[in-house]
Structure formats: structure tokens, C-alpha cells
Design a protein around this motif. Structure first.
Motif, PDB file in Angstrom:
ATOM      1  N   ILE A 278       0.873  -1.170   0.000  1.00 56.91           N
ATOM      2  CA  ILE A 278       0.000   0.000   0.000  1.00 56.91           C
ATOM      3  C   ILE A 278       0.911   1.221   0.000  1.00 56.91           C
ATOM      4  N   GLU A 279       0.859   1.961  -1.068  1.00 56.81           N
ATOM      5  CA  GLU A 279       1.763   3.107  -1.232  1.00 56.81           C
ATOM      6  C   GLU A 279       1.356   4.256  -0.318  1.00 56.81           C
ATOM      7  N   GLY A 280       2.276   5.186  -0.139  1.00 56.51           N
ATOM      8  CA  GLY A 280       2.035   6.340   0.713  1.00 56.51           C
ATOM      9  C   GLY A 280       0.830   7.151   0.248  1.00 56.51           C
ATOM     10  N   GLY A 281      -0.010   7.568   1.212  1.00 61.92           N
ATOM     11  CA  GLY A 281      -1.179   8.365   0.898  1.00 61.92           C
ATOM     12  C   GLY A 281      -2.396   7.560   0.503  1.00 61.92           C
ATOM     13  N   HIS A 282      -2.298   6.246   0.490  1.00 66.73           N
ATOM     14  CA  HIS A 282      -3.413   5.385   0.115  1.00 66.73           C
ATOM     15  C   HIS A 282      -3.825   4.525   1.309  1.00 66.73           C
ATOM     16  N   ALA A 283      -4.989   3.944   1.231  1.00 65.79           N
ATOM     17  CA  ALA A 283      -5.465   3.015   2.247  1.00 65.79           C
ATOM     18  C   ALA A 283      -5.904   1.741   1.546  1.00 65.79           C
ATOM     19  N   GLY A 284      -6.072   0.674   2.303  1.00 64.15           N
ATOM     20  CA  GLY A 284      -6.459  -0.583   1.683  1.00 64.15           C
ATOM     21  C   GLY A 284      -7.447  -1.350   2.528  1.00 64.15           C
ATOM     22  N   VAL A 285      -8.205  -2.225   1.858  1.00 62.00           N
ATOM     23  CA  VAL A 285      -9.104  -3.147   2.537  1.00 62.00           C
ATOM     24  C   VAL A 285      -8.724  -4.556   2.092  1.00 62.00           C
ATOM     25  N   LEU A 286      -9.192  -5.529   2.854  1.00 58.11           N
ATOM     26  CA  LEU A 286      -8.846  -6.915   2.577  1.00 58.11           C
ATOM     27  C   LEU A 286      -9.976  -7.589   1.800  1.00 58.11           C
ATOM     28  N   PHE A 287      -9.618  -8.274   0.723  1.00 56.55           N
ATOM     29  CA  PHE A 287     -10.594  -9.031  -0.051  1.00 56.55           C
ATOM     30  C   PHE A 287     -10.324 -10.510   0.172  1.00 56.55           C
ATOM     31  N   ARG A 288     -11.330 -11.224   0.622  1.00 52.95           N
ATOM     32  CA  ARG A 288     -11.221 -12.671   0.802  1.00 52.95           C
ATOM     33  C   ARG A 288     -12.019 -13.349  -0.307  1.00 52.95           C
ATOM     34  N   LEU A 289     -11.482 -14.442  -0.783  1.00 48.15           N
ATOM     35  CA  LEU A 289     -12.068 -15.123  -1.934  1.00 48.15           C
ATOM     36  C   LEU A 289     -13.515 -15.565  -1.686  1.00 48.15           C
ATOM     37  N   TRP A 290     -13.810 -16.145  -0.537  1.00 49.58           N
ATOM     38  CA  TRP A 290     -15.142 -16.705  -0.301  1.00 49.58           C
ATOM     39  C   TRP A 290     -16.103 -15.718   0.364  1.00 49.58           C
ATOM     40  N   SER A 291     -15.576 -14.792   1.173  1.00 46.60           N
ATOM     41  CA  SER A 291     -16.487 -13.902   1.901  1.00 46.60           C
ATOM     42  C   SER A 291     -16.520 -12.485   1.334  1.00 46.60           C
TER      43      SER A 291
ATOM     44  N   THR B  66     -15.161  -8.563   0.229  1.00 48.85           N
ATOM     45  CA  THR B  66     -14.371  -7.459   0.766  1.00 48.85           C
ATOM     46  C   THR B  66     -14.659  -7.267   2.248  1.00 48.85           C
ATOM     47  N   GLN B  67     -13.583  -7.208   3.041  1.00 52.14           N
ATOM     48  CA  GLN B  67     -13.684  -6.983   4.481  1.00 52.14           C
ATOM     49  C   GLN B  67     -13.475  -5.488   4.733  1.00 52.14           C
ATOM     50  N   ILE B  68     -14.547  -4.770   4.986  1.00 56.55           N
ATOM     51  CA  ILE B  68     -14.430  -3.313   5.166  1.00 56.55           C
ATOM     52  C   ILE B  68     -14.448  -2.918   6.647  1.00 56.55           C
ATOM     53  N   ASP B  69     -14.377  -3.910   7.540  1.00 60.97           N
ATOM     54  CA  ASP B  69     -14.368  -3.638   8.981  1.00 60.97           C
ATOM     55  C   ASP B  69     -13.102  -2.873   9.383  1.00 60.97           C
TER      56      ASP B  69
END
Length: 85
Positions: free
Chosen positions: A62-75, A77-80
Motif C-alpha cells: 500500500i503506497e504512501g497516501g493510500h489506504a487498503g481493505v482486505l478481499f477474501r475469496l469466499w467472503s 471485501t472486508q471493510i471492517d
């Protein structure tokens, strides 16, 4: 008694069954590893090749100035939790 085996040819060694057993196990393990070495090398090469091919999909920067979320194959995007830079 056959001439090849007589009391003079037999060495009197102290009974050390634990040490003989440990040496025997070590010898068997060394022999087994020596026989299986080509298989270990092939598995190691396949693992290294697989990791090198899929590294860009395994590690995400994740480059500077950006944010990220986790994507799981079965469930999905995890936006928690939003991962910081």
C-alpha cells in the motif's frame, strides 16, 4: 562351529543397546535422507518457482497516501478494518 565364526573372532563389546539403537536410527535417517534428497530438491524448486510467480498476488504494497481493505475469496471485501499506508 564353522571356521568363519568362532569364539576367537567374536569381539567382547560391552552391552550398550541405547547407543547402538541411537546410532542405528541416525544411520537409517541419514540413509533415508540421502535417498530422498532428489525429491526434496524438486519440491524446493517447485515451491520457490511458485512463490516467485505468484509473489505479486501474495504480497500487496500500500503506497504512501493510500489506504487498503482486505478481499477474501469466499467472503468478499472486508471493510471492517482499513489498512493504513
Amino acid at each position: 562351529m564353522p571356521p568363519s565364526v568362532n569364539a576367537a573372532n567374536v569381539k567382547d563389546e560391552p552391552n550398550r543397546p541405547a547407543q547402538n539403537t541411537a546410532e542405528s536410527r541416525r544411520r537409517r535417517l541419514r540413509r533415508w535422507l540421502w535417498r530422498k534428497t532428489p525429491y526434496f530438491i524438486v519440491i524446493l524448486l517447485i515451491t520457490v518457482l511458485t512463490l516467485s510467480v505468484f509473489w505479486h498476488r501474495i504480497v500487496i504494497v500500500i503506497e504512501g497516501g493510500h489506504a487498503g481493505v482486505l478481499f477474501r475469496l469466499w467472503s468478499g471485501t472486508q471493510i471492517d478494518y482499513v489498512y493504513p499506508e
